[in-house]
Design a protein around this motif. Sequence first.
Motif, PDB file in Angstrom:
ATOM      1  N   ALA A 136       0.823  -1.205   0.000  1.00 12.12           N
ATOM      2  CA  ALA A 136       0.000   0.000   0.000  1.00 12.12           C
ATOM      3  C   ALA A 136       0.861   1.260   0.000  1.00 12.12           C
ATOM      4  CB  ALA A 136      -0.911   0.001   1.217  1.00 12.12           C
ATOM      5  N   ILE A 137       0.486   2.215  -0.827  1.00  9.69           N
ATOM      6  CA  ILE A 137       1.149   3.507  -0.856  1.00  9.69           C
ATOM      7  C   ILE A 137       0.249   4.502  -0.130  1.00  9.69           C
ATOM      8  CG2 ILE A 137       1.986   5.373  -2.335  1.00  9.69           C
ATOM      9  CD1 ILE A 137       2.523   3.284  -4.469  1.00  9.69           C
ATOM     10  N   PRO A 138       0.753   5.208   0.903  1.00  6.48           N
ATOM     11  CA  PRO A 138      -0.095   6.108   1.681  1.00  6.48           C
ATOM     12  C   PRO A 138      -0.731   7.180   0.803  1.00  6.48           C
ATOM     13  CG  PRO A 138       2.030   5.752   2.757  1.00  6.48           C
ATOM     14  CD  PRO A 138       2.130   5.154   1.394  1.00  6.48           C
ATOM     15  N   THR A 139      -2.020   7.388   0.984  1.00  6.85           N
ATOM     16  CA  THR A 139      -2.741   8.401   0.212  1.00  6.85           C
ATOM     17  C   THR A 139      -3.458   9.394   1.099  1.00  6.85           C
ATOM     18  OG1 THR A 139      -4.682   6.949   0.064  1.00  6.85           O
ATOM     19  CG2 THR A 139      -3.089   6.835  -1.751  1.00  6.85           C
ATOM     20  N   VAL A 140      -3.454   9.153   2.416  1.00  7.10           N
ATOM     21  CA  VAL A 140      -4.157  10.030   3.354  1.00  7.10           C
ATOM     22  C   VAL A 140      -3.132  10.740   4.239  1.00  7.10           C
ATOM     23  CG1 VAL A 140      -5.832  10.152   5.220  1.00  7.10           C
ATOM     24  CG2 VAL A 140      -6.160   8.507   3.361  1.00  7.10           C
ATOM     25  N   PRO A 141      -3.077  12.067   4.207  1.00 10.44           N
ATOM     26  CA  PRO A 141      -2.128  12.781   5.072  1.00 10.44           C
ATOM     27  C   PRO A 141      -2.551  12.676   6.537  1.00 10.44           C
ATOM     28  CG  PRO A 141      -3.528  14.336   3.903  1.00 10.44           C
ATOM     29  CD  PRO A 141      -3.832  12.989   3.335  1.00 10.44           C
ATOM     30  N   PHE A 142      -1.574  12.658   7.427  1.00 11.77           N
ATOM     31  CA  PHE A 142      -1.881  12.555   8.850  1.00 11.77           C
ATOM     32  C   PHE A 142      -1.324  13.727   9.659  1.00 11.77           C
ATOM     33  CE2 PHE A 142       2.208  10.471   8.326  1.00 11.77           C
ATOM     34  CZ  PHE A 142       2.938  10.893   9.426  1.00 11.77           C
ATOM     35  N   ALA A 143      -0.527  14.568   9.021  1.00 11.22           N
ATOM     36  CA  ALA A 143       0.063  15.706   9.712  1.00 11.22           C
ATOM     37  C   ALA A 143       0.369  16.807   8.705  1.00 11.22           C
ATOM     38  CB  ALA A 143       1.342  15.294  10.450  1.00 11.22           C
ATOM     39  N   VAL A 144       0.572  18.017   9.227  1.00 14.55           N
ATOM     40  CA  VAL A 144       0.893  19.152   8.371  1.00 14.55           C
ATOM     41  C   VAL A 144       2.096  19.881   8.956  1.00 14.55           C
ATOM     42  CG1 VAL A 144      -0.720  20.667   9.602  1.00 14.55           C
ATOM     43  CG2 VAL A 144      -0.016  21.240   7.258  1.00 14.55           C
ATOM     44  N   PHE A 168       6.164   9.191   6.795  1.00 12.93           N
ATOM     45  CA  PHE A 168       7.421   9.649   7.390  1.00 12.93           C
ATOM     46  C   PHE A 168       8.156   8.394   7.812  1.00 12.93           C
ATOM     47  CE2 PHE A 168      10.340  11.241  10.468  1.00 12.93           C
ATOM     48  CZ  PHE A 168      10.561  12.578  10.170  1.00 12.93           C
ATOM     49  N   ALA A 169       9.174   7.993   7.012  1.00 13.05           N
ATOM     50  CA  ALA A 169       9.786   6.661   7.172  1.00 13.05           C
ATOM     51  C   ALA A 169       8.657   5.637   7.013  1.00 13.05           C
ATOM     52  CB  ALA A 169      10.512   6.551   8.498  1.00 13.05           C
ATOM     53  N   ASP A 170       8.408   4.807   8.027  1.00 16.12           N
ATOM     54  CA  ASP A 170       7.317   3.829   7.913  1.00 16.12           C
ATOM     55  C   ASP A 170       6.072   4.264   8.687  1.00 16.12           C
ATOM     56  OD1 ASP A 170       8.391   3.591  10.410  1.00 16.12           O
ATOM     57  OD2 ASP A 170       8.611   1.420  10.374  1.00 16.12           O
ATOM     58  N   ILE A 171       6.006   5.551   9.048  1.00 11.52           N
ATOM     59  CA  ILE A 171       4.842   6.092   9.766  1.00 11.52           C
ATOM     60  C   ILE A 171       3.839   6.634   8.750  1.00 11.52           C
ATOM     61  CG2 ILE A 171       4.065   7.677  11.563  1.00 11.52           C
ATOM     62  CD1 ILE A 171       6.091   5.533  12.470  1.00 11.52           C
ATOM     63  N   HIS A 172       2.565   6.298   8.948  1.00  5.39           N
ATOM     64  CA  HIS A 172       1.525   6.776   8.043  1.00  5.39           C
ATOM     65  C   HIS A 172       0.243   7.020   8.835  1.00  5.39           C
ATOM     66  CE1 HIS A 172       0.014   2.656   8.297  1.00  5.39           C
ATOM     67  NE2 HIS A 172       1.239   2.240   7.968  1.00  5.39           N
ATOM     68  N   ALA A 173      -0.858   7.283   8.125  1.00  5.61           N
ATOM     69  CA  ALA A 173      -2.110   7.646   8.788  1.00  5.61           C
ATOM     70  C   ALA A 173      -2.650   6.534   9.675  1.00  5.61           C
ATOM     71  CB  ALA A 173      -3.159   8.038   7.743  1.00  5.61           C
ATOM     72  N   GLY A 174      -2.261   5.307   9.410  1.00  3.20           N
ATOM     73  CA  GLY A 174      -2.804   4.200  10.177  1.00  3.20           C
ATOM     74  C   GLY A 174      -2.037   3.834  11.425  1.00  3.20           C
ATOM     75  N   ASN A 175      -0.840   4.423  11.633  1.00  8.64           N
ATOM     76  CA  ASN A 175      -0.050   3.986  12.787  1.00  8.64           C
ATOM     77  C   ASN A 175       0.703   5.114  13.489  1.00  8.64           C
ATOM     78  OD1 ASN A 175       1.998   4.598  10.989  1.00  8.64           O
ATOM     79  ND2 ASN A 175       2.949   2.579  11.006  1.00  8.64           N
ATOM     80  N   HIS A 176       0.355   6.367  13.210  1.00  5.52           N
ATOM     81  CA  HIS A 176       1.174   7.466  13.758  1.00  5.52           C
ATOM     82  C   HIS A 176       0.939   7.713  15.246  1.00  5.52           C
ATOM     83  CE1 HIS A 176      -2.042  10.567  13.967  1.00  5.52           C
ATOM     84  NE2 HIS A 176      -2.535   9.943  12.906  1.00  5.52           N
ATOM     85  N   ASP A 177      -0.153   7.172  15.812  1.00  4.02           N
ATOM     86  CA  ASP A 177      -0.394   7.253  17.261  1.00  4.02           C
ATOM     87  C   ASP A 177      -0.345   8.698  17.759  1.00  4.02           C
ATOM     88  OD1 ASP A 177      -0.852   6.403  19.861  1.00  4.02           O
ATOM     89  OD2 ASP A 177       1.246   5.888  20.244  1.00  4.02           O
ATOM     90  N   ARG A 178      -1.134   9.555  17.088  1.00  5.18           N
ATOM     91  CA  ARG A 178      -1.186  10.986  17.445  1.00  5.18           C
ATOM     92  C   ARG A 178       0.196  11.629  17.401  1.00  5.18           C
ATOM     93  NH1 ARG A 178      -5.456  11.049  22.594  1.00  5.18           N
ATOM     94  NH2 ARG A 178      -7.204  10.078  21.476  1.00  5.18           N
ATOM     95  N   LEU A 179       0.976  11.220  16.434  1.00  5.78           N
ATOM     96  CA  LEU A 179       2.336  11.712  16.151  1.00  5.78           C
ATOM     97  C   LEU A 179       3.386  11.183  17.130  1.00  5.78           C
ATOM     98  CD1 LEU A 179       1.860  15.439  15.037  1.00  5.78           C
ATOM     99  CD2 LEU A 179       1.676  13.327  13.707  1.00  5.78           C
ATOM    100  N   ALA A 180       2.967  10.363  18.108  1.00  3.36           N
ATOM    101  CA  ALA A 180       3.951   9.823  19.046  1.00  3.36           C
ATOM    102  C   ALA A 180       4.929   8.893  18.328  1.00  3.36           C
ATOM    103  CB  ALA A 180       3.244   9.068  20.169  1.00  3.36           C
ATOM    104  N   ALA A 181       4.436   8.132  17.351  1.00  3.10           N
ATOM    105  CA  ALA A 181       5.311   7.224  16.599  1.00  3.10           C
ATOM    106  C   ALA A 181       6.322   8.015  15.774  1.00  3.10           C
ATOM    107  CB  ALA A 181       4.474   6.318  15.697  1.00  3.10           C
ATOM    108  N   LEU A 182       5.889   9.148  15.231  1.00  7.23           N
ATOM    109  CA  LEU A 182       6.807  10.002  14.462  1.00  7.23           C
ATOM    110  C   LEU A 182       7.915  10.525  15.365  1.00  7.23           C
ATOM    111  CD1 LEU A 182       5.822  12.628  11.791  1.00  7.23           C
ATOM    112  CD2 LEU A 182       7.488  13.198  13.551  1.00  7.23           C
ATOM    113  N   ARG A 230       7.972  22.476  12.953  1.00  3.68           N
ATOM    114  CA  ARG A 230       6.851  22.135  13.826  1.00  3.68           C
ATOM    115  C   ARG A 230       5.806  21.385  13.008  1.00  3.68           C
ATOM    116  NH1 ARG A 230       2.630  26.375  16.689  1.00  3.68           N
ATOM    117  NH2 ARG A 230       1.601  24.884  18.091  1.00  3.68           N
ATOM    118  N   VAL A 231       5.426  20.218  13.519  1.00  7.89           N
ATOM    119  CA  VAL A 231       4.457  19.367  12.803  1.00  7.89           C
ATOM    120  C   VAL A 231       3.207  19.222  13.663  1.00  7.89           C
ATOM    121  CG1 VAL A 231       4.041  17.076  11.853  1.00  7.89           C
ATOM    122  CG2 VAL A 231       6.281  18.123  11.616  1.00  7.89           C
ATOM    123  N   LEU A 232       2.057  19.417  13.042  1.00  9.37           N
ATOM    124  CA  LEU A 232       0.784  19.336  13.755  1.00  9.37           C
ATOM    125  C   LEU A 232      -0.051  18.180  13.190  1.00  9.37           C
ATOM    126  CD1 LEU A 232      -0.167  23.132  13.825  1.00  9.37           C
ATOM    127  CD2 LEU A 232       0.981  21.821  15.610  1.00  9.37           C
TER     128      LEU A 232
END
Length: 234
Positions: A136-144, A168-182, A230-232
């Motif tokens: 799968a190629i990510p198509t949904v943004p999770f941060a700005v 972001f590396a292997d982080i995407h909309a399905g696993n970013h954990d409110r940006l904690a994973a990033l 800064r990433v939100l």
Amino acid sequence: MQDIHSPSVSSDTSSQLITSHIAHASHVSADTHRASVVSLTNRRAALESELDALADILATHGATMDTPLVSRDGYPRADIDVAQVRFTRTRIIMLRNDLKTISSQIEEALFAFHAANSAVTATASKSSPPTTPPIAIPTVPFAVVDTVADNSPASLAGLLPGDRILSFADIHAGNHDRLAALARTVQKSENIELHILLLRHFDNTSARAEIHATLTPRRGWGGQGLLGCRVLPL
């Protein structure tokens, strides 16, 4: 009388056989590359888990990678297990180098997989289902990206305010954990190149484009943090 030197298979049938052979070879190649991606990703996850454990060891000793281990007089500090901290730091440096190598290998394997899969698509019959499950190629943004500091790692990577992060590396909309994973990935990836996929909108138009960038978290660039941006969450 039949000419024994003439081909026994029509040119159309021969062409179909050749196409089928190429498609089969491409499928095998794509399957091989996909298995390589999965194996390398699992190895990277194991390295990241060990790095987390080693970071916890440093924390229990009240130390980081930059904590001085000698006193102002030049003697080993008595309040820190210097030998253990040195050993842990050395192991962390080794694993970070391994992580950098594996991350590069994953990018190469992904490129090879998509190239092989494209060959399959070009040669296989439209009515035939693909034998290789797609990655799968990510198509949904999770941060700005909110702000970017001048001369920062983020600025040098080409990030701009308003860019939306697809991966972001292997982080995407399905696993970013409110940006904690990033945040965890950044902390474990100092001086390691990370691949980022961005979605950029252009001012005063409806145009947008996917941007591939390579970002290397690092210290000493003249500002705070490892990225300088800064990433939100979205």
